[in-house]
Design an enzyme around this catalytic site. Structure first.
Site, short mmCIF file in Angstrom:
data_model
loop_
_atom_site.label_atom_id
_atom_site.label_comp_id
_atom_site.label_asym_id
_atom_site.label_seq_id
_atom_site.Cartn_x
_atom_site.Cartn_y
_atom_site.Cartn_z
N GLU A 158 -12.75 -53.61 -25.70
CA GLU A 158 -13.11 -53.32 -24.30
C GLU A 158 -13.03 -51.84 -23.94
O GLU A 158 -12.38 -51.44 -22.97
CB GLU A 158 -12.24 -54.18 -23.37
CG GLU A 158 -12.42 -55.66 -23.67
CD GLU A 158 -11.53 -56.59 -22.85
OE1 GLU A 158 -10.77 -56.11 -22.00
OE2 GLU A 158 -11.61 -57.81 -23.07
N GLU A 264 -15.50 -64.66 -28.25
CA GLU A 264 -14.63 -65.32 -27.26
C GLU A 264 -15.45 -66.22 -26.34
O GLU A 264 -15.24 -66.24 -25.11
CB GLU A 264 -13.89 -64.26 -26.42
CG GLU A 264 -13.09 -63.27 -27.24
CD GLU A 264 -12.28 -62.27 -26.41
OE1 GLU A 264 -12.15 -62.44 -25.18
OE2 GLU A 264 -11.78 -61.30 -27.01
O1 9MR Z 1 -6.85 -65.52 -22.94
C1 9MR Z 1 -5.88 -64.49 -23.11
C2 9MR Z 1 -4.67 -64.75 -22.23
O2 9MR Z 1 -4.03 -65.94 -22.63
C3 9MR Z 1 -3.72 -63.56 -22.32
O3 9MR Z 1 -2.65 -63.75 -21.40
C4 9MR Z 1 -4.45 -62.26 -21.99
C5 9MR Z 1 -3.54 -61.05 -22.18
O4 9MR Z 1 -3.08 -60.99 -23.49
O5 9MR Z 1 -5.58 -62.10 -22.83
C6 9MR Z 1 -6.52 -63.16 -22.74
O6 9MR Z 1 -7.55 -62.94 -23.69
C7 9MR Z 1 -8.44 -61.86 -23.42
C8 9MR Z 1 -8.82 -61.26 -24.74
O7 9MR Z 1 -7.67 -60.86 -25.45
C9 9MR Z 1 -9.75 -60.07 -24.55
N1 9MR Z 1 -10.92 -60.46 -23.78
C10 9MR Z 1 -10.66 -61.15 -22.52
C11 9MR Z 1 -9.74 -62.35 -22.76
C12 9MR Z 1 -9.51 -63.13 -21.47
O8 9MR Z 1 -8.83 -62.34 -20.55
#
Ligand code: 9MR
Length: 361
Positions: A158, A264
């Site tokens: 990101e 994702e």
């Molecule tokens: O789905 C993930 C959530 O459970 C975590 O709390 C969060 C922070 O670590 O990250 C979420 O996953 C993200 C991913 O790592 C990067 N792209 C966006 C995802 C959704 O927020």
């Protein structure tokens, strides 16, 4: 009506509507699907966390249908790097062991992410060389530890601004300059000579300008000679996506010739502008059918890539109730159903769509 209570009513309305959708006329159509990984000609990934592994139904569903695992958070800095700068591999080792024990490929996620600002790095914000050394040390340690155990890494996650214009200002860029991403790829390669190394981002399908910025950054990294060897498109989309947008993104990203990771995938069925939007009377079955069309488009576009560019196709969670979109702070109205399996682990039309797309139907 005071704004607050008005908002509460509007927020509650879609939940009531979806509850009403449980009647026979709008019940979810029965769907059958073979174990997905057996019929899909590329690695099929799913995001998960160790807290879910105590549930035998979860483990059974996951291992029957998926061949690859992305840790939803347990290989991030938040899990590994303690405030005092010490490394704690308990969580990342546990999820890596689960993957190994169940014969799942493990995708490393993620080394450098603007959203992770550990105290250990914030303390040396602006320190110059000590910051650069700690950056290198972190990547070398983590990518080195899992060398040979991961099939690839999201090295930088990101990096592009929310609105798609240019690169994010972040702790890493502030301290290391605009080439912090290229530097991360060099460090990761030093630690792991073989793993595909990914630049990963979201809304590359929703916002064509974000895709352009992403590709520009990828090309700059490549031009610098840094070992970027894969592109990840998160594909957090919704049933309101314009038809063709997901396909266009996959095709466009593939134009650099690198392996592609649909990294994702989830397809929200909520109102176009979220729970606060105008009442949307679309029946549940219709929303799920629409969701299936979006998944079909993504899987069909991915299947059409040359085999060497199909790194993996990953969904961001197993059952609807496991999705980040159902949990704080993203819960919305709590009724979203963005994944391939329903709350009880039954395949949804979206799962069938994946099977059909992979079979060329
Ligand atoms: O789905 C993930 C959530 O459970 C975590 O709390 C969060 C922070 O670590 O990250 C979420 O996953 C993200 C991913 O790592 C990067 N792209 C966006 C995802 C959704 O927020």
């Amino acid at each position: 009506m005071p704004t607050q209570s008005r908002r509460r009513i509007l927020t509650a309305a879609p939940a009531l509507l979806l509850a009403a959708c449980k009647g026979p006329a709008q019940a979810q159509p029965p769907v059958s699907a073979p174990p997905l990984k057996q019929v899909v000609p590329f690695p099929l990934g799913v995001a998960a966390m160790t807290g879910q592994f105590g549930d035998p139904q979860f483990v059974d569903l996951l291992t029957r249908n998926f061949s690859q695992l992305t840790p939803e958070w347990e290989m991030k800095m938040e899990a590994i790097l303690r405030d005092d700068g010490a490394f704690d591999y308990a969580r990342s080792d546990a999820i890596a062991a689960f993957a190994a024990d169940h014969g799942l490929r493990l995708h490393g996620h993620t080394l450098i992410w603007y959203a992770q600002k550990p105290a250990a790095f914030e303390r040396i914000d602006g320190a110059g060389q000590p910051f650069a050394d700690a950056y290198r040390n972190y990547i070398l340690a983590v990518a080195g530890r899992y060398r040979g155990r991961v099939v690839g890494w999201d090295v930088v996650n990101e990096a592009i601004n929310e609105d798609g214009e240019g690169e994010r200002d972040c702790l890493w860029r502030r301290n290391l300059g605009p080439d912090y991403a290229a530097l991360a790829f060099r460090h990761a390669r030093e630690a792991d000579p073989d793993a595909p190394l990914f630049l990963n981002d979201y809304f590359l399908d929703t916002l064509p300008n974000k895709r352009r910025s992403f590709l520009r950054l990828a090309e700059r990294i490549l031009k610098s000679g840094a070992p970027l060897t894969g592109l990840g498109s998160q594909t957090h989309v919704s049933i309101h996506m314009a038809p063709g947008a997901v396909r266009a993104a996959i095709k466009d990203l593939a134009s650099l010739g690198l392996p592609i990771h649909v990294s994702e995938l989830d397809v929200s069925i909520r109102n176009a502008d979220g729970a606060r939007g105008a009442l949307d009377m679309t029946p549940l079955a219709e929303r799920l059918a629409h969701q299936a069309r979006v998944v079909h488009e993504a899987a069909d576009a991915f299947t059409a890539l040359p085999a060497h560019q199909r790194y993996a196709f990953t969904v961001w969670g197993l059952r609807d109730k496991d999705s980040w979109l159902r949990h704080p702070p993203n819960a919305g109205d709590g009724t979203d159903r963005p994944l391939l399996f329903d709350d009880d682990g039954r395949p949804k039309p979206a799962a069938r769509a994946l099977v059909d797309a992979a079979a060329g139907r």
